[in-house]
Design a protein around this motif. Sequence first.
Motif, PDB file in Angstrom:
ATOM      1  N   SER A 194       0.827  -1.198   0.000  1.00 41.47           N
ATOM      2  CA  SER A 194       0.000   0.000   0.000  1.00 41.47           C
ATOM      3  C   SER A 194       0.862   1.248   0.000  1.00 41.47           C
ATOM      4  O   SER A 194       0.594   2.195  -0.739  1.00 41.47           O
ATOM      5  CB  SER A 194      -0.904   0.024   1.240  1.00 41.47           C
ATOM      6  OG  SER A 194      -1.845  -1.020   1.164  1.00 41.47           O
ATOM      7  N   GLY A 248       0.095   1.740  -3.462  1.00 38.30           N
ATOM      8  CA  GLY A 248      -1.304   2.150  -3.330  1.00 38.30           C
ATOM      9  C   GLY A 248      -1.517   3.613  -3.018  1.00 38.30           C
ATOM     10  O   GLY A 248      -2.075   4.355  -3.836  1.00 38.30           O
ATOM     11  N   ASP A 263      -7.201   3.332   0.976  1.00 41.06           N
ATOM     12  CA  ASP A 263      -7.933   4.203   0.056  1.00 41.06           C
ATOM     13  C   ASP A 263      -6.987   4.794  -0.989  1.00 41.06           C
ATOM     14  O   ASP A 263      -7.072   5.961  -1.332  1.00 41.06           O
ATOM     15  CB  ASP A 263      -8.684   5.311   0.805  1.00 41.06           C
ATOM     16  CG  ASP A 263      -7.746   6.320   1.429  1.00 41.06           C
ATOM     17  OD1 ASP A 263      -6.539   6.008   1.565  1.00 41.06           O
ATOM     18  OD2 ASP A 263      -8.191   7.433   1.768  1.00 41.06           O
ATOM     19  N   GLY A 275      -5.792   1.802  -5.821  1.00 37.85           N
ATOM     20  CA  GLY A 275      -6.488   0.604  -6.246  1.00 37.85           C
ATOM     21  C   GLY A 275      -5.727  -0.095  -7.357  1.00 37.85           C
ATOM     22  O   GLY A 275      -4.554   0.183  -7.582  1.00 37.85           O
ATOM     23  N   ILE A 276      -6.427  -1.005  -8.010  1.00 35.90           N
ATOM     24  CA  ILE A 276      -5.733  -1.779  -9.046  1.00 35.90           C
ATOM     25  C   ILE A 276      -6.040  -1.192 -10.411  1.00 35.90           C
ATOM     26  O   ILE A 276      -7.192  -1.013 -10.792  1.00 35.90           O
ATOM     27  CB  ILE A 276      -6.149  -3.263  -8.980  1.00 35.90           C
ATOM     28  CG1 ILE A 276      -5.690  -3.863  -7.638  1.00 35.90           C
ATOM     29  CG2 ILE A 276      -5.561  -4.046 -10.150  1.00 35.90           C
ATOM     30  CD1 ILE A 276      -6.254  -5.239  -7.370  1.00 35.90           C
ATOM     31  N   ILE A 327     -10.088 -10.222  -3.673  1.00 35.16           N
ATOM     32  CA  ILE A 327      -9.638  -8.836  -3.780  1.00 35.16           C
ATOM     33  C   ILE A 327     -10.747  -7.996  -4.384  1.00 35.16           C
ATOM     34  O   ILE A 327     -11.379  -8.371  -5.381  1.00 35.16           O
ATOM     35  CB  ILE A 327      -8.357  -8.750  -4.637  1.00 35.16           C
ATOM     36  CG1 ILE A 327      -7.160  -9.210  -3.788  1.00 35.16           C
ATOM     37  CG2 ILE A 327      -8.106  -7.320  -5.143  1.00 35.16           C
ATOM     38  CD1 ILE A 327      -5.882  -9.329  -4.552  1.00 35.16           C
ATOM     39  N   ASN A 328     -11.046  -6.870  -3.734  1.00 37.78           N
ATOM     40  CA  ASN A 328     -11.986  -5.910  -4.287  1.00 37.78           C
ATOM     41  C   ASN A 328     -11.225  -4.606  -4.484  1.00 37.78           C
ATOM     42  O   ASN A 328     -10.456  -4.194  -3.621  1.00 37.78           O
ATOM     43  CB  ASN A 328     -13.142  -5.643  -3.325  1.00 37.78           C
ATOM     44  CG  ASN A 328     -13.786  -6.940  -2.880  1.00 37.78           C
ATOM     45  OD1 ASN A 328     -14.156  -7.775  -3.704  1.00 37.78           O
ATOM     46  ND2 ASN A 328     -13.872  -7.129  -1.565  1.00 37.78           N
ATOM     47  N   SER A 329     -11.484  -4.006  -5.621  1.00 39.99           N
ATOM     48  CA  SER A 329     -10.750  -2.753  -5.840  1.00 39.99           C
ATOM     49  C   SER A 329     -11.442  -1.915  -6.894  1.00 39.99           C
ATOM     50  O   SER A 329     -12.128  -2.428  -7.777  1.00 39.99           O
ATOM     51  CB  SER A 329      -9.323  -3.066  -6.293  1.00 39.99           C
ATOM     52  OG  SER A 329      -8.707  -1.868  -6.681  1.00 39.99           O
ATOM     53  N   GLU A 330     -11.310  -0.623  -6.749  1.00 33.65           N
ATOM     54  CA  GLU A 330     -11.781   0.266  -7.797  1.00 33.65           C
ATOM     55  C   GLU A 330     -10.602   1.200  -8.092  1.00 33.65           C
ATOM     56  O   GLU A 330     -10.031   1.805  -7.177  1.00 33.65           O
ATOM     57  CB  GLU A 330     -12.999   1.054  -7.331  1.00 33.65           C
ATOM     58  CG  GLU A 330     -13.736   1.688  -8.500  1.00 33.65           C
ATOM     59  CD  GLU A 330     -15.046   2.331  -8.050  1.00 33.65           C
ATOM     60  OE1 GLU A 330     -15.353   3.395  -8.575  1.00 33.65           O
ATOM     61  OE2 GLU A 330     -15.722   1.769  -7.156  1.00 33.65           O
ATOM     62  N   HIS A 331     -10.301   1.293  -9.354  1.00 29.79           N
ATOM     63  CA  HIS A 331      -9.136   2.097  -9.728  1.00 29.79           C
ATOM     64  C   HIS A 331      -9.305   3.532  -9.255  1.00 29.79           C
ATOM     65  O   HIS A 331     -10.335   4.137  -9.416  1.00 29.79           O
ATOM     66  CB  HIS A 331      -8.956   2.047 -11.252  1.00 29.79           C
ATOM     67  CG  HIS A 331      -7.710   2.762 -11.720  1.00 29.79           C
ATOM     68  ND1 HIS A 331      -6.517   2.636 -11.055  1.00 29.79           N
ATOM     69  CD2 HIS A 331      -7.492   3.581 -12.767  1.00 29.79           C
ATOM     70  CE1 HIS A 331      -5.608   3.369 -11.678  1.00 29.79           C
ATOM     71  NE2 HIS A 331      -6.191   3.973 -12.716  1.00 29.79           N
ATOM     72  N   PHE A 350      -8.408  -0.248  -2.354  1.00 25.87           N
ATOM     73  CA  PHE A 350      -7.971  -1.647  -2.510  1.00 25.87           C
ATOM     74  C   PHE A 350      -8.408  -2.383  -1.251  1.00 25.87           C
ATOM     75  O   PHE A 350      -8.252  -1.867  -0.150  1.00 25.87           O
ATOM     76  CB  PHE A 350      -6.442  -1.697  -2.653  1.00 25.87           C
ATOM     77  CG  PHE A 350      -5.865  -3.087  -2.542  1.00 25.87           C
ATOM     78  CD1 PHE A 350      -5.735  -3.896  -3.672  1.00 25.87           C
ATOM     79  CD2 PHE A 350      -5.453  -3.601  -1.308  1.00 25.87           C
ATOM     80  CE1 PHE A 350      -5.199  -5.171  -3.560  1.00 25.87           C
ATOM     81  CE2 PHE A 350      -4.924  -4.883  -1.208  1.00 25.87           C
ATOM     82  CZ  PHE A 350      -4.796  -5.665  -2.344  1.00 25.87           C
ATOM     83  N   GLU A 351      -8.980  -3.543  -1.451  1.00 24.51           N
ATOM     84  CA  GLU A 351      -9.411  -4.310  -0.284  1.00 24.51           C
ATOM     85  C   GLU A 351      -9.104  -5.780  -0.516  1.00 24.51           C
ATOM     86  O   GLU A 351      -9.293  -6.298  -1.612  1.00 24.51           O
ATOM     87  CB  GLU A 351     -10.920  -4.134  -0.058  1.00 24.51           C
ATOM     88  CG  GLU A 351     -11.393  -4.739   1.243  1.00 24.51           C
ATOM     89  CD  GLU A 351     -12.909  -4.644   1.363  1.00 24.51           C
ATOM     90  OE1 GLU A 351     -13.384  -3.840   2.176  1.00 24.51           O
ATOM     91  OE2 GLU A 351     -13.611  -5.381   0.623  1.00 24.51           O
TER      92      GLU A 351
END
Lengths: 131, 155, 868
Positions: free
Chosen positions: C731, C735, C772, C775-776, C842-846, C850-851
């Motif tokens: 991160s 990140g 926060d 993200g990916i 993995i959950n992520s929003e560009h 990132f989670e």
Amino acid sequence: MIKLLIVDDSSIMRRTIERNLGHYNLEIVGTAATGVEALELVKEKKPDIITLDITMPEMDGITCLVEIMKIHPQAKVMIITALSDKLTGLQALDKGARGFLYKPVNSMALSKAFDKLLKHKSSDGTEKRGV
Amino acid sequence: MERRKEEFEATCKLFIDSVSNYFKVLTEVNSEMGIPYLKESEEIVLKDFTGMIGISGSKKGFVYISADKTMFEDLINIFLGIEDASNADILDMAGEISNVVAGNVRANLGANFMISVPIVFKGKPEELQFPKNVSIYVIPLKWKKHKAFVVVGLE
Amino acid sequence: MKSLHNLPIKAKFGIVIIPLIMIIIFFDIFQIKHHYYDYQDSNRLNKAIVLGVEINHVVHEIQKERGITSGILTTNSSIDKFKEELVTQRKRTDSTLTAYLNELKEKNSQDLLKLHRRDIDKLNDQFGKLQELRKAVDRNSINTDQAIEAYAEINSIALLAVNELIKETRDKQVTQQVHAMIYFLESKELASIERAIGTQLFSLQDRREDLVRRFASLVAEQEAYMKSFLIISDSESESYYNNIVEGKEVEEVVRLREVILSRSNQEENPNYWYKVITGKINSLKKVEDYLAETIHLQTEIIASKAKVGLWGFLVLDILIGVIALLITWTIAVNLLGNVKKLEDFTRKLSSGDLSQKIDIESNDEIGQYANTFNKMVETVNISQKETQEARDKATEMYENTYKQSEVILENVQQGIFLLDPSFKISNQYSKAMEVIFDNQSIANENFSNFMRPLVIPRDLEALEMFMRHLFNEDMDEEVVNQLNPVEQVKIFTDQDGIINTKYVRILFSRVIRDSEIQNILVTVSDETESVLLQQHIEDAEANKKIETEQLLSILKIDPSLLRGFLFNSRKGLRSISEEFERNGDNDMGDLLTFTFQAIHNIKGNASLIGLQLVTDKLHKIEETITSMKQKNVTGNDFLSLLFEIDELDKVLVYMSELLRKVADIYKNFPTTGHVVSNILVIDSLEKGLHRISKEIGKEVNFDFENDKNIVIPDNYITPFKDVMIQLIRNSLSHGIEPRHDRLALNKIEKGNISITLDQEEENEMTIIYFDDGEGIDLKKIQESAISKGIIAHKLNDKDKIIDLLFHSGFSTANQIDEYAGRGEGLGLVKSIIEEHDGQFTINSEHKKFFEMVIKFPLKGDIEISNEV
């Protein structure tokens, strides 16, 4: 015919030496695994040439050499050893050894050393000063 | 650190060179060194036959060469031209190799590097005890198709 | 002209100087002469005036005598009174005449006489005629007119002589005065004749017309002379005259003149006339004396002035002359001296003496020449020196050819010498011997004695034996040489009390002559890389010091954390060796990758608890692996790696021992079970996070949520921590965006990282890691993977793209550092989770977040802490 005695605690080595010197006009009068055995054979056979290992159990090579020279001073002793400690080697020369070879010894090195030793022997007939 | 590392590497090199010299001089076939690794004294590995030399003096420890029967047989065959080597011959062979290797190393490390007469054994004897607190380096060797270990345990 | 050129400088100097001096002398003489003439002239004039005055006296007396004589002759009577008077007058005239003659005899008048010989002779002649004239008067054989005429003749000559005497003067003023006086004398003479004629006229009954006419012309002539006198005489003389020539007598003379000139027959006493006119003439005489006196004074002044002028000039002239000569002399001497120096110097130069320097303290041309000469000599000296050096070198080289062996012995790096059968070192040995052995007494030493202090006794004993065998002809040289005990020997040399350790190689070979061993040739080479060795020793000591200090720093670390770290790390290291043993035949690249991951994992933990020493060592091992990856490795190369790992293990063992020793200190702070471990883990994660974020320069808030008070079981603590460390590092390096990027994205300045513990099902523990950050970026991952050759084409499935993140060797960070890792971080996370039978999504929003949700299975009950 030149009489040869092989002294080494390793039977493999004894046999290897024997095998490598086969093409010489030599009579192998015996092989010995220990110093004590060797002395017996020296007394009995009066060999002209003796190959001698230094690291042997019971009686080490140097002690053996001293004893051999007492019994049979004319013997030409060639030390063949892995113990490459110089002083030990020199002590051997001091005690009367005429040749020295380091293990591992291949047939070529052995032949060369024997050639020298034998050449020396043949020229021994002529008088030498200061020996 | 650097100096000790160099010293260590030099010492290992002496053993490795000595062994590979042995094979080269006597068999004219080069040996290959594998990837070395560390071992704890209690988990040491041995092959069929082993020739071991104790080291004392300025450095204390041991070095042994352990290999499968076939390798010694192969060697004996090269030296003597016989196919059917006895167990005694094989033990003799193992002792001779370790003797020569240790003897050569001694020449380079000086008189304070004392070596014992070789101890040879088959398999892993119960009573065999390795000294603790030494780093044991296992150097795998490949000669012809045979695998062997040169194991160096030095303080 | 050429002969002039060839003259020596001295002569040239003379040629220039001598005419100059002559001109000066000539000018001087001219000046002196001028002054002398002035002086002489004044002197002469002086005397002339004196003489002239004497003559005037005579003239004056003759005038009186004439007057009386004319009176006697005219009256033709023998007036006794006149006769008496005439006798007296004649005596007076004679006495003035004597005075004049005496004056003439004066010594200093001789020059004057010489000059005016003719005038004086004429005058004397006239004076000589006076006696004859008197006799004629006495005999009455002469009339009055004739007598007056005769007297006038004498006086006329006398006045002419005076005139001649005084008129030649160089002073204008005096000349004018002299002329005035001549006029005056003429006038006076005429007055005197007037007296005689007048006396005659008054004596006669019948005043003869011719006499009257003569009288008239006398008066007129007299007045004219007097007028001329008054015009040219100076004012003083004029006023003197006006004062003296006046009174009754003068008026009576005027009245009586009128009597005569009016031709009246008025009776007048001739004696009265004679009396008044004599009175007037006497006055004139006074004026005459005054005039003479004035001129005399003036000439004397001029003479003395001329004298002073002459002497003054002489003195000044001599003075200037002496000074001028002195200056000329000095310059000439200096110049000639310098020229001489230059001459001597150049003569020495030409004779080959270049050791001299010319020293001329002058800036003139000669001085500059001297400087030029000096420079020239210097240059010649230098070039001569060079020539000499070259010659020396040549000689040396020449000798070298003949003494090659000697040169070799001097210059060869090896020690070389000969041994004789008594083991004595030869006289000649190579210079290097002294350097190698730090010893100067080598020649003729017994070699075994020489070596005694340098080697250990065992080696010495061996050496003695060895040499003996070398000289033994029965022994094969090769055999003996195999046993050379000093082929490689450690020697201890003593240099000023400092013991040096050297490693030397000494080799021996027999020198055989007439089939006998004559000597042994010994060569010695120094094989000590002493500098290197020294450096190693110093390095080692410095390292040891750092290590000790850093080892002590472990005391600051929580012992339970440390213990866990040490245990796990050693396990990790052991796993490497095990892998080598197990899979030694496998691809070496795979082995290295495995090693790298194991090391990297341990490094993460070490960094987290702040164990810098261990972190550094691990980083170094990583570097070793990275460099190994880049080349064709052999088994031998692994030895070095293995040694480093073993060394690290030794450090860890040492730290464990140290930890045990200090364990007592912590006995008062027992770690009570899992809860404490949990707290410590979170605490250390937070500390580690802040430490890394500070070093990277990204500010981050850390949030740990554990609402259900879940306690992580012992067996999950290590994997939990290991995974979290990797994620935090990820991160922070990938990140969380830099501050300005975050602001541009309308995000709060500080980044957020949170870890949440949850339990949704009984036999499962959930760990949610969130940041926060960026993200990916699926696109970037694909591109990176393609450029690294991990995949060939673009992928469609999102999960598959995310899977790329866990591919070993994948990293989007641009540079490698302790935190950013080497693209192994997420790969490690994956393997740890899978090793513990966990699962993750993995959950992520560009550009948003990132989670990672990790689930671990729970065997048995999970402990819910009651403690807060």
